[in-house]
Write a protein that holds these residues in place. Structure first.
Motif, PDB file in Angstrom:
ATOM      1  N   ARG A   1     -43.323  69.119 -23.180  1.00 48.57           N
ATOM      2  CA  ARG A   1     -43.021  67.820 -22.555  1.00 48.57           C
ATOM      3  C   ARG A   1     -44.284  67.129 -22.069  1.00 48.57           C
ATOM      4  O   ARG A   1     -44.403  65.905 -22.153  1.00 48.57           O
TER       5      ARG A   1
ATOM      6  N   TRP B   1     -45.833  65.506 -25.030  1.00 50.40           N
ATOM      7  CA  TRP B   1     -45.084  64.291 -25.365  1.00 50.40           C
ATOM      8  C   TRP B   1     -45.382  63.173 -24.375  1.00 50.40           C
ATOM      9  O   TRP B   1     -45.457  62.009 -24.754  1.00 50.40           O
ATOM     10  N   SER B   2     -45.556  63.529 -23.107  1.00 52.59           N
ATOM     11  CA  SER B   2     -45.857  62.521 -22.091  1.00 52.59           C
ATOM     12  C   SER B   2     -47.225  61.898 -22.327  1.00 52.59           C
ATOM     13  O   SER B   2     -47.384  60.673 -22.257  1.00 52.59           O
TER      14      SER B   2
ATOM     15  N   SER C   1     -44.618  59.985 -26.644  1.00 48.84           N
ATOM     16  CA  SER C   1     -43.499  60.257 -27.537  1.00 48.84           C
ATOM     17  C   SER C   1     -42.163  59.858 -26.914  1.00 48.84           C
ATOM     18  O   SER C   1     -41.927  60.054 -25.720  1.00 48.84           O
ATOM     19  N   GLY C   2     -41.293  59.356 -27.745  1.00 48.13           N
ATOM     20  CA  GLY C   2     -39.940  59.026 -27.319  1.00 48.13           C
ATOM     21  C   GLY C   2     -39.059  60.253 -27.141  1.00 48.13           C
ATOM     22  O   GLY C   2     -37.932  60.141 -26.649  1.00 48.13           O
TER      23      GLY C   2
ATOM     24  N   LEU D   1     -39.201  62.462 -25.006  1.00 52.88           N
ATOM     25  CA  LEU D   1     -38.894  62.687 -23.585  1.00 52.88           C
ATOM     26  C   LEU D   1     -37.579  62.031 -23.172  1.00 52.88           C
ATOM     27  O   LEU D   1     -37.006  62.408 -22.146  1.00 52.88           O
ATOM     28  N   GLN D   2     -37.112  61.077 -23.941  1.00 55.66           N
ATOM     29  CA  GLN D   2     -35.891  60.351 -23.595  1.00 55.66           C
ATOM     30  C   GLN D   2     -34.630  61.021 -24.150  1.00 55.66           C
ATOM     31  O   GLN D   2     -33.520  60.585 -23.839  1.00 55.66           O
ATOM     32  N   ARG D   3     -34.774  62.046 -24.938  1.00 54.88           N
ATOM     33  CA  ARG D   3     -33.609  62.734 -25.501  1.00 54.88           C
ATOM     34  C   ARG D   3     -32.849  63.470 -24.406  1.00 54.88           C
ATOM     35  O   ARG D   3     -33.444  64.033 -23.485  1.00 54.88           O
ATOM     36  N   ARG D   4     -31.536  63.463 -24.550  1.00 54.26           N
ATOM     37  CA  ARG D   4     -30.674  64.054 -23.528  1.00 54.26           C
ATOM     38  C   ARG D   4     -30.999  65.535 -23.289  1.00 54.26           C
ATOM     39  O   ARG D   4     -31.113  65.981 -22.145  1.00 54.26           O
TER      40      ARG D   4
ATOM     41  N   LYS E   1     -34.042  66.069 -21.265  1.00 51.88           N
ATOM     42  CA  LYS E   1     -33.880  65.725 -19.856  1.00 51.88           C
ATOM     43  C   LYS E   1     -33.073  66.769 -19.084  1.00 51.88           C
ATOM     44  O   LYS E   1     -33.286  66.953 -17.895  1.00 51.88           O
TER      45      LYS E   1
ATOM     46  N   LYS F   1     -44.113  62.445 -15.598  1.00 53.54           N
ATOM     47  CA  LYS F   1     -43.615  61.081 -15.429  1.00 53.54           C
ATOM     48  C   LYS F   1     -44.339  60.202 -14.425  1.00 53.54           C
ATOM     49  O   LYS F   1     -44.309  59.002 -14.541  1.00 53.54           O
TER      50      LYS F   1
END
Length: 124
Positions: free
Chosen positions: A24, A27-28, A32-33, A35-38, A41, A88
């Motif tokens: 993560r 990806w941050s 990368s998108g 991080l937005q996957r359910r 999270k 984040k």
């Protein structure tokens, strides 16, 4: 409860936690998108809840008055704070990357404390 089972569940959750954190964090930093996957999270919360619950049970079994357990708790609080910057709260990719490296170093300090049962971690 069986100490051996709880300890190994705790260690497994710790391993999953750091691997997932590093993914993560990457990806941050890279924007990368993913991080937005359910799943991305939710999974860290499940893994870290298992890790924390097992840790509390182990501390109760061992006796929480051990200095090395207090060192792990303090380091865990630091790890969580720095980790949130890495994933984040960091404003730039560079600041998130530096925070990720610091968080990983804190994690390995915690591992050293756990293995050596000493607040000096790997230096003991």
């Amino acid at each position: 409860m069986n100490y051996f089972f709880i300890k190994h569940l705790h260690m497994t959750a710790a391993g999953l936690s750091i691997v997932f954190f590093m993914i993560r964090a990457y990806w941050s930093v890279s924007g990368s998108g993913m991080l937005q996957r359910r799943f991305v999270k939710i999974a860290p919360h499940v893994i870290d809840t298992v890790l924390l619950v097992c840790g509390v049970i182990l501390a109760a079994m061992i006796g929480p008055e051990q200095p090395w357990i207090l060192a792990k708790i303090v380091a865990l609080i630091l790890y969580i704070g720095v980790g949130t910057v890495a994933i984040k709260r960091g404003k730039t990719p560079a600041s998130r990357g530096v925070a990720a490296l610091i968080a990983i170093a804190i994690f390995f300090y915690i591992v050293g404390v756990a293995i050596r049962h000493n607040p000096m971690s790997w230096l003991a």
